[in-house]
Design a protein around this motif. Structure first.
Motif, PDB file in Angstrom:
ATOM      1  N   TYR A 105       3.073   0.019  13.279  1.00  0.00           N
ATOM      2  CA  TYR A 105       3.746   1.313  13.368  1.00  0.00           C
ATOM      3  C   TYR A 105       5.181   1.254  13.877  1.00  0.00           C
ATOM      4  O   TYR A 105       5.941   2.193  13.684  1.00  0.00           O
ATOM      5  N   TYR A 119       4.728   2.236  20.791  1.00  0.00           N
ATOM      6  CA  TYR A 119       4.557   0.996  20.017  1.00  0.00           C
ATOM      7  C   TYR A 119       5.716   0.033  20.195  1.00  0.00           C
ATOM      8  O   TYR A 119       5.796  -0.972  19.510  1.00  0.00           O
ATOM      9  N   LEU A 126       1.166   0.701  26.896  1.00  0.00           N
ATOM     10  CA  LEU A 126       0.801   1.964  26.223  1.00  0.00           C
ATOM     11  C   LEU A 126      -0.413   2.599  26.895  1.00  0.00           C
ATOM     12  O   LEU A 126      -0.453   3.819  27.101  1.00  0.00           O
ATOM     13  N   LEU A 193       4.006  22.504  26.947  1.00  0.00           N
ATOM     14  CA  LEU A 193       4.097  21.090  27.308  1.00  0.00           C
ATOM     15  C   LEU A 193       5.520  20.642  27.576  1.00  0.00           C
ATOM     16  O   LEU A 193       5.790  19.887  28.502  1.00  0.00           O
ATOM     17  N   LEU A 292       5.579  12.743  22.170  1.00  0.00           N
ATOM     18  CA  LEU A 292       4.588  13.824  22.215  1.00  0.00           C
ATOM     19  C   LEU A 292       4.995  14.971  21.299  1.00  0.00           C
ATOM     20  O   LEU A 292       4.157  15.579  20.625  1.00  0.00           O
ATOM     21  N   GLY A 296       2.455  15.867  18.216  1.00  0.00           N
ATOM     22  CA  GLY A 296       1.768  17.149  18.213  1.00  0.00           C
ATOM     23  C   GLY A 296       2.258  18.093  17.133  1.00  0.00           C
ATOM     24  O   GLY A 296       1.500  18.911  16.620  1.00  0.00           O
ATOM     25  N   THR A 299       0.772  17.224  13.275  1.00  0.00           N
ATOM     26  CA  THR A 299      -0.677  17.362  13.206  1.00  0.00           C
ATOM     27  C   THR A 299      -1.112  18.812  13.412  1.00  0.00           C
ATOM     28  O   THR A 299      -1.907  19.343  12.639  1.00  0.00           O
ATOM     29  N   PRO A 364      -5.242  15.507   9.385  1.00  0.00           N
ATOM     30  CA  PRO A 364      -3.828  15.346   9.031  1.00  0.00           C
ATOM     31  C   PRO A 364      -3.450  13.914   8.650  1.00  0.00           C
ATOM     32  O   PRO A 364      -2.564  13.712   7.844  1.00  0.00           O
ATOM     33  N   ARG A 370      -3.443  -0.982  11.015  1.00  0.00           N
ATOM     34  CA  ARG A 370      -3.252  -2.038  12.008  1.00  0.00           C
ATOM     35  C   ARG A 370      -2.767  -3.278  11.277  1.00  0.00           C
ATOM     36  O   ARG A 370      -3.102  -3.492  10.127  1.00  0.00           O
ATOM     37  N   ARG A 470      -7.263   6.155  20.498  1.00  0.00           N
ATOM     38  CA  ARG A 470      -7.713   7.516  20.203  1.00  0.00           C
ATOM     39  C   ARG A 470      -6.714   8.549  20.721  1.00  0.00           C
ATOM     40  O   ARG A 470      -6.013   8.343  21.709  1.00  0.00           O
ATOM     41  N   CYS A 471      -6.682   9.673  20.034  1.00  0.00           N
ATOM     42  CA  CYS A 471      -5.773  10.769  20.394  1.00  0.00           C
ATOM     43  C   CYS A 471      -6.049  11.264  21.809  1.00  0.00           C
ATOM     44  O   CYS A 471      -7.193  11.388  22.222  1.00  0.00           O
ATOM     45  N   ILE A 472      -4.968  11.567  22.545  1.00  0.00           N
ATOM     46  CA  ILE A 472      -5.163  12.226  23.836  1.00  0.00           C
ATOM     47  C   ILE A 472      -4.818  13.711  23.731  1.00  0.00           C
ATOM     48  O   ILE A 472      -4.963  14.440  24.695  1.00  0.00           O
ATOM     49  N   GLY A 473      -4.375  14.127  22.548  1.00  0.00           N
ATOM     50  CA  GLY A 473      -3.933  15.519  22.402  1.00  0.00           C
ATOM     51  C   GLY A 473      -5.007  16.466  21.914  1.00  0.00           C
ATOM     52  O   GLY A 473      -4.737  17.649  21.697  1.00  0.00           O
TER      53      GLY A 473
HETATM   54  C1  HEM Z   1      -4.978  18.492  15.202  1.00  0.00           C
HETATM   55  C2  HEM Z   1      -4.221  17.757  15.964  1.00  0.00           C
HETATM   56  C3  HEM Z   1      -4.210  16.248  16.055  1.00  0.00           C
HETATM   57  C4  HEM Z   1      -4.849  15.297  15.297  1.00  0.00           C
HETATM   58  C5  HEM Z   1      -5.796  15.514  14.119  1.00  0.00           C
HETATM   59  C6  HEM Z   1      -4.477  14.002  15.851  1.00  0.00           C
HETATM   60  C7  HEM Z   1      -4.925  12.784  15.351  1.00  0.00           C
HETATM   61  C8  HEM Z   1      -4.693  11.558  15.951  1.00  0.00           C
HETATM   62  C9  HEM Z   1      -5.216  10.287  15.497  1.00  0.00           C
HETATM   63  C10 HEM Z   1      -6.088  10.081  14.258  1.00  0.00           C
HETATM   64  C11 HEM Z   1      -4.800   9.326  16.364  1.00  0.00           C
HETATM   65  C12 HEM Z   1      -5.134   7.827  16.300  1.00  0.00           C
HETATM   66  C13 HEM Z   1      -4.058   7.036  15.598  1.00  0.00           C
HETATM   67  C14 HEM Z   1      -4.414   5.569  15.436  1.00  0.00           C
HETATM   68  O1  HEM Z   1      -5.495   5.120  15.843  1.00  0.00           O
HETATM   69  O2  HEM Z   1      -3.591   4.826  14.882  1.00  0.00           O
HETATM   70  C15 HEM Z   1      -4.002   9.979  17.374  1.00  0.00           C
HETATM   71  C16 HEM Z   1      -3.415   9.348  18.451  1.00  0.00           C
HETATM   72  C17 HEM Z   1      -2.598   9.976  19.386  1.00  0.00           C
HETATM   73  N1  HEM Z   1      -2.239  11.307  19.412  1.00  0.00           N
HETATM   74 FE1  HEM Z   1      -3.003  12.750  18.201  1.00  0.00          FE
HETATM   75  N2  HEM Z   1      -3.630  14.194  16.902  1.00  0.00           N
HETATM   76  C18 HEM Z   1      -3.445  15.547  17.068  1.00  0.00           C
HETATM   77  C19 HEM Z   1      -2.676  16.172  18.036  1.00  0.00           C
HETATM   78  C20 HEM Z   1      -1.989  15.529  19.021  1.00  0.00           C
HETATM   79  C21 HEM Z   1      -1.214  16.189  20.052  1.00  0.00           C
HETATM   80  C22 HEM Z   1      -1.064  17.703  20.186  1.00  0.00           C
HETATM   81  C23 HEM Z   1      -0.685  15.209  20.837  1.00  0.00           C
HETATM   82  C24 HEM Z   1       0.182  15.324  22.065  1.00  0.00           C
HETATM   83  C25 HEM Z   1       0.159  16.303  22.904  1.00  0.00           C
HETATM   84  C26 HEM Z   1      -1.138  13.935  20.308  1.00  0.00           C
HETATM   85  C27 HEM Z   1      -0.822  12.704  20.860  1.00  0.00           C
HETATM   86  C28 HEM Z   1      -1.398  11.510  20.473  1.00  0.00           C
HETATM   87  C29 HEM Z   1      -1.200  10.258  21.181  1.00  0.00           C
HETATM   88  C30 HEM Z   1      -0.340  10.034  22.410  1.00  0.00           C
HETATM   89  C31 HEM Z   1      -1.960   9.287  20.501  1.00  0.00           C
HETATM   90  C32 HEM Z   1      -2.177   7.837  20.921  1.00  0.00           C
HETATM   91  C33 HEM Z   1      -1.548   6.823  20.037  1.00  0.00           C
HETATM   92  C34 HEM Z   1      -2.054   5.434  20.384  1.00  0.00           C
HETATM   93  O3  HEM Z   1      -2.715   5.214  21.404  1.00  0.00           O
HETATM   94  O4  HEM Z   1      -1.750   4.509  19.616  1.00  0.00           O
HETATM   95  N3  HEM Z   1      -1.918  14.164  19.208  1.00  0.00           N
HETATM   96  N4  HEM Z   1      -3.934  11.338  17.107  1.00  0.00           N
END
Ligand code: HEM
Ligand SMILES: *[C@@H]1O[C@H](CO)[C@@H](O)[C@H](O)[C@H]1NC(C)=O
Ligand SMILES: *[C@@H]1O[C@H](CO)[C@@H](O)[C@H](O)[C@H]1NC(C)=O
Length: 525
Positions: A105, A119, A126, A193, A292, A296, A299, A364, A370, A470-473
């Motif tokens: 990425y 990344y 991270l 936020l 962030l 956010g 998605t 989304p 990877r 995994r997502c924290i959002g």
């Molecule tokens: C409907 C809303 C959302 C969906 C469907 C979504 C989906 C995802 C997915 C699939 C991943 C994993 C990516 C991977 O494994 O490569 C991810 C990671 C992440 N998302 Fe979300 N996301 C959403 C909203 C948000 C929001 C609102 C935030 C922040 C406030 C956020 C912050 C992050 C962060 C920080 C990661 C971690 C990336 C990592 O550890 O590599 N996401 N998200």
């Protein structure tokens, strides 16, 4: 003459390359210890076009022919797709010495987010940064956010030109829903936020910066990083300015040293430090805030649009949501009590099911990538085509070799007709009867340094991914979307316009509705 000749030679040359490429695929024996390679006419380009136009059709077609694990060529890269729950597990829970998210990425994200975060740093860093962000996503903060989001939605409907006909007394209005949701998403995310300074600047310089930065957040930068394109230059300039903008905010806050009771993320991040005692730097905070914002924005605005579009297609669910609002928040005199975080979170099963079902059909992110760092053995159960047409070899097993990219596509399992009844029908009720069980999988959890998280193992429903990345959002997204949709349900009824339900567009960072994607909103009396 020479020009004609050169063109002729060029055409012949291409033809020879295509023929050799096809013959080599048909005649050379396949290396049985590698995944099958998807047939393609052109070398280098490979399956880029079929994959790019409709990745899900491509994945389903390939699964028929090659099984759950296969390799395709994408601009010279070898990309191995691992489908199904076992495939997802391979990618999401691969060991750190096997799979790297940052190497897949960073060329896309680092120029946008900035250095020293996400990344651009080793995985262990991270994981700590995710712990910092989680501290800002607290229940106390979420409670403060709900009335702020309500206020933003109200102001938008009252004042933004999108709703101009209503402001002039009309009873209904046609809205380009993705455009409206993008604006509402950035307004609500920055009010909550991102914090006051960002919100106050939204209708000034910040909006332009955001737009320029976003123009460089495109899938091309995955595959061919840093082409000297105007949008990439704009991106780089916007990144520097936005980084300076956030650093300015942080500096002012440090100087003012106020005991302000703010609930935003900057405030939470300023209090964090690494396990070795090192404090978080202003640059890290600035770039995490940009990360962030970008994570956010796309998605949530896509998911919100799909949710409202699906509801417009099946208005009986709008009615069910309205009944739910009355049941939970209704006063005897017919008014509603204000939305409340604790109620939104646990007492709105219909709303919850609507968002859950929207994410089943419209996650989304369609491809989770990877880079492969060392050979990954693929169990035999995964390497056999489902509808084997004589090619199947029950004991087949192979490796995904170092140097490949590996892709998980949980969106495929999420609509797999073998796993879901009427898999392509939008039916929130499936979550009411079966509960959330169908997403649970094996229920395994693990802590990677930022709290317990599901490994997603065995689960066919992973719109937020699984494991260490995994997502924290998720909780914030549910809060934001649930509040926005609740406000629409309280105030409007709506339908698709004459164009009907839009097809998905896969060419952007997230899966968006193709325009025209309009909804006709009618005020409730
Ligand atoms: C409907 C809303 C959302 C969906 C469907 C979504 C989906 C995802 C997915 C699939 C991943 C994993 C990516 C991977 O494994 O490569 C991810 C990671 C992440 N998302 Fe979300 N996301 C959403 C909203 C948000 C929001 C609102 C935030 C922040 C406030 C956020 C912050 C992050 C962060 C920080 C990661 C971690 C990336 C990592 O550890 O590599 N996401 N998200
Ligand atoms: C087949 O692939 C394996 C795994 O990458 C490799 O070790 C082996 O050398 C390859 N065999 C041939 C004949 O290319
Ligand atoms: C937008 O900008 C104007 C003038 O720059 C300002 O008065 C107004 O309060 C801003 N609106 C919001 C919602 O921040």
């Amino acid at each position: 003459m020479t020009w004609m000749r050169m063109t002729g030679l060029f055409v012949v040359g291409i033809a020879v390359i295509v023929v050799l490429n096809v013959l080599s695929q048909l005649l050379l024996p396949r290396n049985r210890s590698l995944p099958p390679v998807v047939f393609h006419w052109f070398p280098v380009i490979g399956s880029a076009v079929t994959y790019g136009i409709d990745p899900y059709k491509f994945f389903f077609d390939c699964r028929e022919k090659y099984g759950d694990v296969f390799t395709f060529i994408l601009f010279g890269r070898q990309v191995t797709v691992a489908l199904g729950t076992k495939g997802s597990n391979l990618v999401f829970n691969g060991r750190l010495n096997q799979v790297s998210a940052e190497e897949a990425y960073t060329s896309l994200t680092t120029p946008v987010f900035g250095k020293e975060v996400v990344y651009d740093v080793p995985n262990a860093v991270l994981m700590e940064q995710k712990r910092f962000v989680k501290a800002g996503l607290s229940t106390a903060n979420f409670r403060a956010y709900v009335p702020q989001i309500v206020d933003e939605v109200n102001e938008f409907v009252k004042k933004d030109s999108t709703f101009a006909p209503l402001q002039l007394g009309a009873k209904s209005v046609t809205v380009d829903i993705f455009k409206a949701m993008s604006e509402i998403t950035i307004l609500t995310a920055s009010r909550t936020l991102q914090g006051k300074e960002v919100r106050d600047n939204l209708n000034k310089s910040f909006a332009g910066l955001y737009h320029d930065l976003d123009s460089g957040f495109t899938p091309i930068n995955f595959v061919i990083p840093n082409l000297p394109l105007p949008n990439n230059f704009r991106r780089d300039r916007a990144q520097r300015q936005m980084s300076a903008f956030y650093q300015g905010i942080i500096k002012k806050r440090r100087e003012a040293d106020t005991e302000d009771a703010g609930h935003d993320m900057i405030r939470a991040l300023m209090e964090q430090s690494y396990k070795d005692g090192r404090g978080i730097t202003d640059i890290e905070i600035a770039h995490m805030m940009i990360a962030l914002l970008m994570a956010g924005q796309h998605t949530s605005s896509a998911t919100g649009s799909w949710a409202l579009l699906r509801l417009g297609q099946r208005p009986e669910y709008i009615q069910e949501l309205y009944e739910e609002q009355k049941r939970v928040y209704g006063e005897p005199n017919g008014t509603f009590r204000p939305l409340d975080y604790d109620i939104q979170k646990s007492q709105l099963p219909v709303m919850d099911a609507v968002i859950r079902e929207t994410l089943r059909l419209h996650p989304p992110i369609h491809s989770i990538m990877r880079k492969v760092k060392s050979d990954i053995p693929v169990p035999a159960a995964l390497s056999t085509p489902k509808t084997a047409k004589g090619k199947a070899n029950e004991s087949a097993s192979f490796v995904i070799p170092k140097g490949h990219y590996v892709v998980a596509a949980p969106g495929v399992s999420q609509v797999d007709p073998c796993l879901w009844e009427d898999s392509d029908v939008f039916n929130p009720n499936r979550w009411m009867s079966s509960g959330k069980n169908s997403e649970q999988g094996d229920g395994e959890q693990e802590d990677y340094g930022w709290g317990m998280v599901s490994t997603g193992s065995g689960s066919p429903y992973l719109p937020f991914g699984a494991g260490r990345h995994r997502c924290i959002g998720e909780q914030f997204a549910y809060l934001q979307l649930g509040t926005i949709v609740s406000m629409f349900v309280r105030n409007f009824d709506w339908r698709l316009d004459g164009h009907g339900f839009p097809a998905p567009d896969y060419t952007s960072m997230v899966v968006l509705p193709k325009s025209p994607a309009n909804l006709v909103f009618t005020l409730r009396s």
